[in-house]
Design a protein around this motif. Sequence first.
Motif, PDB file in Angstrom:
ATOM      1  N   ASP A 153       6.430  -5.380   6.277  1.00  0.00           N
ATOM      2  CA  ASP A 153       6.321  -6.195   7.489  1.00  0.00           C
ATOM      3  C   ASP A 153       7.394  -5.878   8.525  1.00  0.00           C
ATOM      4  O   ASP A 153       7.110  -5.831   9.721  1.00  0.00           O
ATOM      5  N   SER A 154       8.639  -5.636   8.068  1.00  0.00           N
ATOM      6  CA  SER A 154       9.704  -5.397   9.042  1.00  0.00           C
ATOM      7  C   SER A 154      10.627  -4.234   8.686  1.00  0.00           C
ATOM      8  O   SER A 154      11.474  -3.859   9.493  1.00  0.00           O
ATOM      9  N   ASN A 155      10.496  -3.658   7.472  1.00  0.00           N
ATOM     10  CA  ASN A 155      11.383  -2.569   7.075  1.00  0.00           C
ATOM     11  C   ASN A 155      10.828  -1.867   5.828  1.00  0.00           C
ATOM     12  O   ASN A 155       9.760  -2.229   5.334  1.00  0.00           O
TER      13      ASN A 155
END
Length: 168
Positions: free
Chosen positions: A34-36
């Motif tokens: 999702d983010s990394n």
Amino acid sequence: NTGWMVGDIKLAAITGTDTTNVTGSELVTNGTFDSNVTGWTAYNAVISHDSGTIKVDDTANAGVNSNAYQEVTLEVGKTYTISVDVTSTTDSAYIAISTSFTSPSWYAAGVGVGTHTYTFTAGATTQYIALCTNGTSVSNFDNVTLRLAEEDRSFNNNGLQVFGSVTK
């Protein structure tokens, strides 16, 4: 019950004599990206976060078995199901589960864009999930999930991923 199944059987699960309830949980850390890409390690490739996916880039290295990998702990003899979305690839993507991330012994070779699901029996406690790319190519992966599976006793051998607990 003889176990004889008439017709075009798609799945036959929870038909064994073992009465132990099955409890499953997600075994992959950060499989949704999702983010990394925390929790994943590059081998002969450059990995990065790319619009909610993990990008495995081998264009600079052209290494053998270039991948992003993660170590997981499994129970020997238990059945597991892995599912991976390949969102894009410039050549071919490979999905591996093996005792070595440098030279995977089991992999689904040359898969294209789409969702790919495989069921296997763990042969060792320490295994690696490897998201591989071919030669000088770039592949993006998402929604990597690995769960304990209840064995599929039909000829399809798909397995049934366990979410929560299944009472037998």
